[in-house]
Design a protein around this motif. Structure first.
Motif, PDB file in Angstrom:
ATOM      1  N   VAL A  74       0.847  -1.190   0.000  1.00 60.46           N
ATOM      2  CA  VAL A  74       0.000   0.000   0.000  1.00 60.46           C
ATOM      3  C   VAL A  74       0.884   1.242   0.000  1.00 60.46           C
ATOM      4  N   PRO A  75       0.724   2.141  -0.994  1.00 51.84           N
ATOM      5  CA  PRO A  75       1.506   3.388  -0.978  1.00 51.84           C
ATOM      6  C   PRO A  75       1.185   4.213   0.255  1.00 51.84           C
ATOM      7  N   LYS A  76       2.214   4.820   0.841  1.00 51.11           N
ATOM      8  CA  LYS A  76       2.030   5.591   2.070  1.00 51.11           C
ATOM      9  C   LYS A  76       2.691   6.950   1.903  1.00 51.11           C
ATOM     10  N   VAL A 312      -0.547  13.130  -4.171  1.00 56.40           N
ATOM     11  CA  VAL A 312      -1.738  12.538  -3.577  1.00 56.40           C
ATOM     12  C   VAL A 312      -2.979  13.267  -4.084  1.00 56.40           C
ATOM     13  N   ALA A 313      -3.947  12.535  -4.618  1.00 56.24           N
ATOM     14  CA  ALA A 313      -5.170  13.150  -5.134  1.00 56.24           C
ATOM     15  C   ALA A 313      -5.975  13.764  -3.993  1.00 56.24           C
ATOM     16  N   ARG A 314      -6.482  14.974  -4.228  1.00 53.35           N
ATOM     17  CA  ARG A 314      -7.287  15.680  -3.248  1.00 53.35           C
ATOM     18  C   ARG A 314      -8.719  15.803  -3.754  1.00 53.35           C
ATOM     19  N   SER A 356      -1.006   6.593 -11.219  1.00 51.14           N
ATOM     20  CA  SER A 356      -0.058   5.482 -11.331  1.00 51.14           C
ATOM     21  C   SER A 356       0.094   4.747 -10.005  1.00 51.14           C
ATOM     22  N   ALA A 357      -0.105   5.472  -8.883  1.00 51.88           N
ATOM     23  CA  ALA A 357       0.045   4.853  -7.572  1.00 51.88           C
ATOM     24  C   ALA A 357      -1.209   4.110  -7.124  1.00 51.88           C
ATOM     25  N   GLY A 358      -2.303   4.275  -7.861  1.00 55.10           N
ATOM     26  CA  GLY A 358      -3.528   3.588  -7.483  1.00 55.10           C
ATOM     27  C   GLY A 358      -4.755   4.386  -7.863  1.00 55.10           C
ATOM     28  N   VAL A 359      -5.898   3.887  -7.497  1.00 57.83           N
ATOM     29  CA  VAL A 359      -7.184   4.500  -7.806  1.00 57.83           C
ATOM     30  C   VAL A 359      -7.794   5.061  -6.523  1.00 57.83           C
ATOM     31  N   VAL A 360      -8.258   6.315  -6.603  1.00 54.34           N
ATOM     32  CA  VAL A 360      -8.849   6.998  -5.453  1.00 54.34           C
ATOM     33  C   VAL A 360     -10.318   7.250  -5.756  1.00 54.34           C
TER      34      VAL A 360
END
Length: 427
Positions: A74-76, A312-314, A356-360
């Motif tokens: 999990v990206p942190k 990080v998506a906001r 690229s780091a994941g889906v939010v």
């Protein structure tokens, strides 16, 4: 050789994942390694934690130190892991009993002097901890009221790492001066640490509702427009207000949240979680229990409207208006791609942002209000007007609102100028 572990939370949008923070000390050359998919801001916590421990009167271990964040897949990111990393290191060096740390979730940033600083997303992080079965959390003092909104959770609010060490080690809690923002005394309310018998005796803090001052009763005239606003509020219908400048379109939209029902407890937590992640909770008012109102400027980008951004998506304006009103004034002035991006959240009630780091995924179930002039000059009317815009300019201006977007708007109301006779009569 020493080993200790505690927990923190990684946020993915407004959803949290409990992360186990493990610290391992071994003989060897003094070094500090942080593993587990940390980003740049989290990697920098090595220097913050080391300075905070030393300036809090602790001794930094002169051994090979490895801190692991699990699950490693999990990206942190962010500075909210500082408090957990510091306590895991102190547990591995036996300054704190490692058994005390195992069942506690810690969220907070550390200053170089050891003060515990606030971070975004405390409420969704505590909600994730509660869903995972944890019952005790440690947060910055100023976020204790926000964390206390989650039922069944014991909250410890601290000003500094020194205070936290004293509570965990069953020692007298030192006094700390208020920070530059003048926040109240530490909220060390009723948290009993396992294995220590330590229980603090300080008071808790209740949630204060967020108030809005606009009232539809202040509006004089505009009978058809007021009826449209009332129908939109009663049925949850999207609304399109069209009329000349100064007719009262913005005034009516601002008063729509006042006639919406107050949020339920579950809806309040949803809305507050989004605003917490965005860092927009009003000071001293941790719970948003009335319908929010968001009115982005027509120059807003797609990322500002639907969410995203670098790193990080906001959450964007559609998520900040979740369970409330999204008002788009001068709607034709928005970019066509920006407006068309609203079609998916209008249908599904949420926004999905792929990186690229994941889906939010952010919630976005809102009541949309559009406002527009009838033409570029604003004076066009089918009943006769002083408009001098050529028909082609009027068509181009009105065509900026796509058919698929307008198809999702149930109510379309013409807003006319209020006459002098109407202004003399109080409704």
């Amino acid at each position: 050789m020493g080993f200790a572990r505690t927990c923190s939370v990684a946020l993915v949008g407004v959803e949290g994942v409990v992360v186990e923070v493990q610290a391992d000390l071994e003989p060897g050359v003094a070094a500090f390694t942080l593993v587990g998919l940390p980003d740049k801001s989290l990697t920098e916590s090595r220097d913050r934690v080391r300075a905070a421990v030393v300036n809090s009167g602790g001794e930094w271990p002169q051994k090979k130190l490895t801190v692991g964040l699990s699950p490693a897949s999990v990206p942190k990111g962010g500075s909210g892991f500082d408090l957990a990393v510091a306590c895991a290191v102190l547990g591995a060096s036996e300054r704190i009993d490692p058994r005390v740390l195992c069942d506690i979730v810690m969220i907070g940033e550390l200053g170089l002097d050891g003060r515990v600083r606030p971070v975004r997303g405390v409420l969704p992080a505590v909600l994730a901890a509660a869903d995972a079965g944890y019952e005790q959390v440690v947060v910055p003092e100023c976020a204790a009221a926000e964390a206390s909104l989650v039922p069944g959770i014991s909250v410890l609010g601290v000003r500094s790492l020194r205070q936290l060490i004293a509570v965990l080690a069953d020692e007298p809690v030192p006094e700390e001066d208020p920070d530059q923002h003048g926040r109240p005394d530490p909220l060390l309310a009723g948290l009993r640490m396992p294995g220590t018998g330590a229980s603090t005796g300080m008071h808790g803090m209740g949630a204060t509702p967020y108030e809005q001052g606009h009232d539809l009763a202040d509006v004089v005239g505009q009978l058809s427009a007021r009826a449209g606003v009332e129908v939109a509020a009663a049925g949850g219908h999207h609304l399109f207000l069209q009329g000349p400048p100064g007719a009262g379109k913005t005034m009516l939209a601002e008063r729509l949240p006042a006639i919406l029902p107050r949020l339920s407890r579950g809806e309040s937590l949803e809305v507050t979680a989004v605003h917490s992640v965005a860092g927009l909770l009003p000071p001293g008012k941790p719970l948003v229990d009335v319908a929010p109102y968001c009115a982005p400027h027509h120059s807003a980008t797609m990322q500002a409207l639907v969410g995203g951004g670098q790193g990080v998506a906001r959450p964007g304006a559609v998520s900040l208006a979740h369970r409330g009103v999204l008002f788009l004034d001068e709607t034709p002035e928005f970019g066509s791609r920006v407006l068309d991006a609203l079609r998916q959240p209008l249908e599904s009630g949420h926004v999905v942002i792929a990186r690229s780091a994941g889906v939010v995924r952010f919630p976005a179930r809102f009541l949309m209000v559009l406002a527009a002039n009838p033409c570029p000059c604003g004076r066009f009317s089918e009943r006769g007007s002083a408009c001098e815009c050529p028909p082609s300019a009027i068509r181009r201006y009105q065509a900026r609102l796509s058919g698929p977007l307008l198809d999702r708007v149930d109510l379309r109301v013409e807003v006319d100028q209020v006459t002098r006779s109407q202004l003399t009569v109080r409704m």
